[in-house]
Scaffold this motif. Structure first.
Motif, PDB file in Angstrom:
ATOM      1  N   SER A  17      57.246  41.682  52.938  1.00 36.74           N
ATOM      2  CA  SER A  17      57.204  40.754  54.382  1.00 36.74           C
ATOM      3  C   SER A  17      55.864  39.827  54.329  1.00 36.74           C
ATOM      4  N   THR A  35      58.891  47.431  57.315  1.00 36.40           N
ATOM      5  CA  THR A  35      60.207  46.849  57.642  1.00 36.40           C
ATOM      6  C   THR A  35      61.223  47.920  57.840  1.00 36.40           C
ATOM      7  N   ASP A  58      64.422  39.719  53.499  1.00 38.02           N
ATOM      8  CA  ASP A  58      63.340  40.743  53.549  1.00 38.02           C
ATOM      9  C   ASP A  58      63.618  42.393  53.815  1.00 38.02           C
TER      10      ASP A  58
HETATM   11 MG   LIG Z   1      58.634  44.817  54.884  1.00 42.42          MG
END
Ligand SMILES: [Mg+2]
Ligand SMILES: Nc1nc2c(ncn2[C@@H]2O[C@H](COP(=O)(O)OP(=O)(O)OP(=O)(O)O)[C@@H](O)[C@H]2O)c(=O)[nH]1
Length: 163
Positions: A17, A35, A58
Protein backbone atom coordinates in the motif's frame (compact mmCIF):
# COMPACT_ATOMS: atom_id res chain seq x y z
CA UNK A 1 -7.58 4.96 -23.73
CA UNK A 2 -5.59 1.87 -22.85
CA UNK A 3 -6.13 0.52 -19.36
CA UNK A 4 -4.22 -2.30 -17.65
CA UNK A 5 -4.95 -4.17 -14.45
CA UNK A 6 -1.92 -4.69 -12.23
CA UNK A 7 -1.90 -6.64 -8.94
CA UNK A 8 0.30 -6.00 -5.92
CA UNK A 9 0.81 -9.20 -3.93
CA UNK A 10 3.11 -10.22 -1.10
CA UNK A 11 3.33 -10.95 2.62
CA UNK A 12 1.71 -8.60 5.13
CA UNK A 13 3.37 -5.28 5.92
CA UNK A 14 5.97 -5.43 3.14
CA UNK A 15 4.80 -2.04 1.83
CA UNK A 16 2.37 -2.80 -1.00
CA UNK A 17 0.00 0.00 0.00
CA UNK A 18 2.90 2.35 0.75
CA UNK A 19 4.30 1.80 -2.76
CA UNK A 20 0.91 2.58 -4.32
CA UNK A 21 0.52 5.69 -2.12
CA UNK A 22 4.01 6.87 -3.11
CA UNK A 23 3.41 6.25 -6.82
CA UNK A 24 -0.17 7.57 -7.06
CA UNK A 25 -0.19 10.38 -4.47
CA UNK A 26 3.53 11.03 -3.79
CA UNK A 27 2.96 10.53 -0.07
CA UNK A 28 4.34 8.25 2.65
CA UNK A 29 3.13 7.52 6.16
CA UNK A 30 4.88 5.55 8.92
CA UNK A 31 1.50 4.37 10.13
CA UNK A 32 0.54 0.78 9.37
CA UNK A 33 -3.05 0.37 8.21
CA UNK A 34 -3.41 -3.23 7.08
CA UNK A 35 -5.38 -3.60 3.85
CA UNK A 36 -8.60 -5.60 4.08
CA UNK A 37 -9.49 -7.45 0.89
CA UNK A 38 -8.36 -5.26 -1.98
CA UNK A 39 -8.05 -1.53 -2.62
CA UNK A 40 -8.14 -0.31 -6.20
CA UNK A 41 -6.40 2.90 -7.31
CA UNK A 42 -5.74 4.37 -10.72
CA UNK A 43 -2.97 6.44 -12.20
CA UNK A 44 -2.68 7.67 -15.78
CA UNK A 45 0.88 7.73 -17.02
CA UNK A 46 2.39 9.03 -20.22
CA UNK A 47 4.24 6.26 -21.97
CA UNK A 48 6.11 7.52 -25.04
CA UNK A 49 3.38 10.05 -25.82
CA UNK A 50 0.40 7.73 -25.19
CA UNK A 51 -1.82 7.71 -22.10
CA UNK A 52 -1.92 4.48 -20.15
CA UNK A 53 -4.27 3.98 -17.20
CA UNK A 54 -2.69 1.74 -14.60
CA UNK A 55 -5.42 0.15 -12.47
CA UNK A 56 -3.63 -1.00 -9.32
CA UNK A 57 -5.16 -3.80 -7.24
CA UNK A 58 -3.49 -3.47 -3.85
CA UNK A 59 -4.23 -6.74 -2.13
CA UNK A 60 -4.29 -7.70 1.53
CA UNK A 61 -1.07 -9.45 2.62
CA UNK A 62 -1.35 -13.01 3.80
CA UNK A 63 0.81 -15.28 5.92
CA UNK A 64 -0.90 -18.32 4.54
CA UNK A 65 -0.67 -18.82 0.75
CA UNK A 66 -3.74 -21.04 0.68
CA UNK A 67 -5.70 -18.01 1.77
CA UNK A 68 -4.39 -15.60 -0.78
CA UNK A 69 -7.20 -14.34 -2.94
CA UNK A 70 -5.85 -15.62 -6.20
CA UNK A 71 -9.17 -14.96 -7.91
CA UNK A 72 -8.30 -11.24 -7.77
CA UNK A 73 -5.47 -12.03 -10.15
CA UNK A 74 -7.79 -13.04 -12.97
CA UNK A 75 -7.46 -10.60 -15.85
CA UNK A 76 -4.28 -9.03 -14.49
CA UNK A 77 -2.02 -7.84 -17.31
CA UNK A 78 0.94 -7.66 -14.95
CA UNK A 79 1.81 -7.97 -11.28
CA UNK A 80 4.31 -7.05 -8.61
CA UNK A 81 5.30 -9.47 -5.88
CA UNK A 82 6.61 -7.36 -3.03
CA UNK A 83 9.13 -8.45 -0.39
CA UNK A 84 10.49 -6.53 2.59
CA UNK A 85 14.31 -6.43 2.52
CA UNK A 86 14.42 -6.46 6.31
CA UNK A 87 12.58 -9.82 6.53
CA UNK A 88 14.10 -12.73 4.61
CA UNK A 89 10.97 -14.90 4.80
CA UNK A 90 9.01 -12.33 2.80
CA UNK A 91 11.23 -13.05 -0.22
CA UNK A 92 10.54 -16.79 0.07
CA UNK A 93 6.86 -15.94 0.17
CA UNK A 94 7.17 -13.59 -2.80
CA UNK A 95 8.77 -16.35 -4.87
CA UNK A 96 6.00 -18.82 -4.03
CA UNK A 97 3.29 -16.26 -4.70
CA UNK A 98 4.94 -15.46 -8.01
CA UNK A 99 4.55 -19.11 -9.08
CA UNK A 100 0.90 -19.16 -8.01
CA UNK A 101 0.19 -15.85 -9.74
CA UNK A 102 1.73 -17.06 -12.99
CA UNK A 103 -0.62 -20.06 -12.88
CA UNK A 104 -3.66 -17.81 -12.42
CA UNK A 105 -2.82 -14.76 -14.51
CA UNK A 106 -0.78 -16.59 -17.14
CA UNK A 107 2.71 -15.64 -18.22
CA UNK A 108 2.22 -11.86 -17.90
CA UNK A 109 4.98 -9.30 -17.19
CA UNK A 110 5.91 -9.18 -13.51
CA UNK A 111 8.57 -7.78 -11.23
CA UNK A 112 9.72 -8.69 -7.75
CA UNK A 113 10.02 -5.52 -5.68
CA UNK A 114 12.28 -5.65 -2.64
CA UNK A 115 11.10 -2.69 -0.58
CA UNK A 116 12.37 -0.71 2.45
CA UNK A 117 15.76 0.08 0.89
CA UNK A 118 16.14 2.92 3.42
CA UNK A 119 16.54 0.34 6.25
CA UNK A 120 19.16 -2.35 7.03
CA UNK A 121 18.43 -5.50 5.07
CA UNK A 122 18.44 -9.17 5.96
CA UNK A 123 18.21 -10.10 2.27
CA UNK A 124 21.67 -10.03 0.65
CA UNK A 125 22.77 -8.66 -2.71
CA UNK A 126 24.18 -12.12 -3.52
CA UNK A 127 20.80 -13.73 -2.98
CA UNK A 128 19.13 -11.21 -5.29
CA UNK A 129 21.90 -11.55 -7.88
CA UNK A 130 21.24 -15.33 -7.99
CA UNK A 131 17.56 -14.72 -8.68
CA UNK A 132 18.35 -12.12 -11.33
CA UNK A 133 20.74 -14.58 -12.98
CA UNK A 134 17.83 -17.02 -13.22
CA UNK A 135 15.89 -14.44 -15.23
CA UNK A 136 13.70 -12.95 -12.51
CA UNK A 137 13.31 -9.19 -12.72
CA UNK A 138 13.99 -7.48 -9.39
CA UNK A 139 13.78 -3.79 -8.46
CA UNK A 140 14.85 -2.37 -5.10
CA UNK A 141 12.62 0.37 -3.73
CA UNK A 142 11.88 2.56 -0.76
CA UNK A 143 8.32 3.79 -0.50
CA UNK A 144 9.65 6.11 2.21
CA UNK A 145 12.26 7.96 0.12
CA UNK A 146 10.74 7.16 -3.28
CA UNK A 147 13.87 5.36 -4.49
CA UNK A 148 13.09 3.02 -7.39
CA UNK A 149 9.31 3.44 -7.15
CA UNK A 150 8.76 5.34 -10.42
CA UNK A 151 11.22 2.98 -12.12
CA UNK A 152 9.33 -0.12 -10.94
CA UNK A 153 5.94 1.06 -12.24
CA UNK A 154 7.34 2.44 -15.49
CA UNK A 155 9.34 -0.72 -16.18
CA UNK A 156 6.25 -2.89 -15.70
CA UNK A 157 4.14 -0.55 -17.86
CA UNK A 158 6.66 -0.73 -20.68
CA UNK A 159 6.82 -4.52 -20.47
CA UNK A 160 3.00 -4.74 -20.57
CA UNK A 161 2.80 -2.48 -23.63
CA UNK A 162 5.24 -4.72 -25.47
CA UNK A 163 3.32 -7.83 -24.43
MG1 LIG B 1 -1.75 -2.91 2.29
N1 LIG C 1 11.12 2.51 6.43
C1 LIG C 1 10.20 2.11 5.55
N2 LIG C 1 8.98 1.74 5.96
C2 LIG C 1 8.09 1.35 5.02
C3 LIG C 1 8.38 1.33 3.64
N3 LIG C 1 7.28 0.91 2.97
C4 LIG C 1 6.33 0.67 3.90
N4 LIG C 1 6.81 0.94 5.14
C5 LIG C 1 6.07 0.80 6.41
O1 LIG C 1 5.74 -0.56 6.58
C6 LIG C 1 4.44 -0.69 7.16
C7 LIG C 1 3.55 -1.52 6.26
O2 LIG C 1 3.29 -0.82 5.05
P1 LIG C 1 2.01 -1.14 4.15
O3 LIG C 1 2.18 -0.42 2.88
O4 LIG C 1 0.78 -0.93 4.91
O5 LIG C 1 2.20 -2.72 3.92
P2 LIG C 1 1.24 -3.69 3.10
O6 LIG C 1 2.11 -4.63 2.36
O7 LIG C 1 0.26 -2.92 2.30
O8 LIG C 1 0.51 -4.47 4.30
P3 LIG C 1 -0.89 -5.29 4.22
O9 LIG C 1 -1.92 -4.42 3.59
O10 LIG C 1 -1.22 -5.63 5.64
O11 LIG C 1 -0.61 -6.52 3.43
C8 LIG C 1 3.91 0.73 7.40
O12 LIG C 1 4.21 1.10 8.71
C9 LIG C 1 4.74 1.56 6.42
O13 LIG C 1 4.93 2.89 6.87
C10 LIG C 1 9.70 1.73 3.24
O14 LIG C 1 10.07 1.73 2.07
N5 LIG C 1 10.56 2.10 4.24
Amino acid sequence: MISKKICMIGAFSVGKSALVARFVHSIFSDQYLSTVGVKISKKVIDLNGADLTMVLWDMEGKDDFADVHMSYLRGAMGFFTVADGTRRETLTMALRLRELALETAGDVPHIIIVNKADLDWEISDAQLADLEASGIRIIRTSAKTGLGVEEAFTTLAEAMMKN
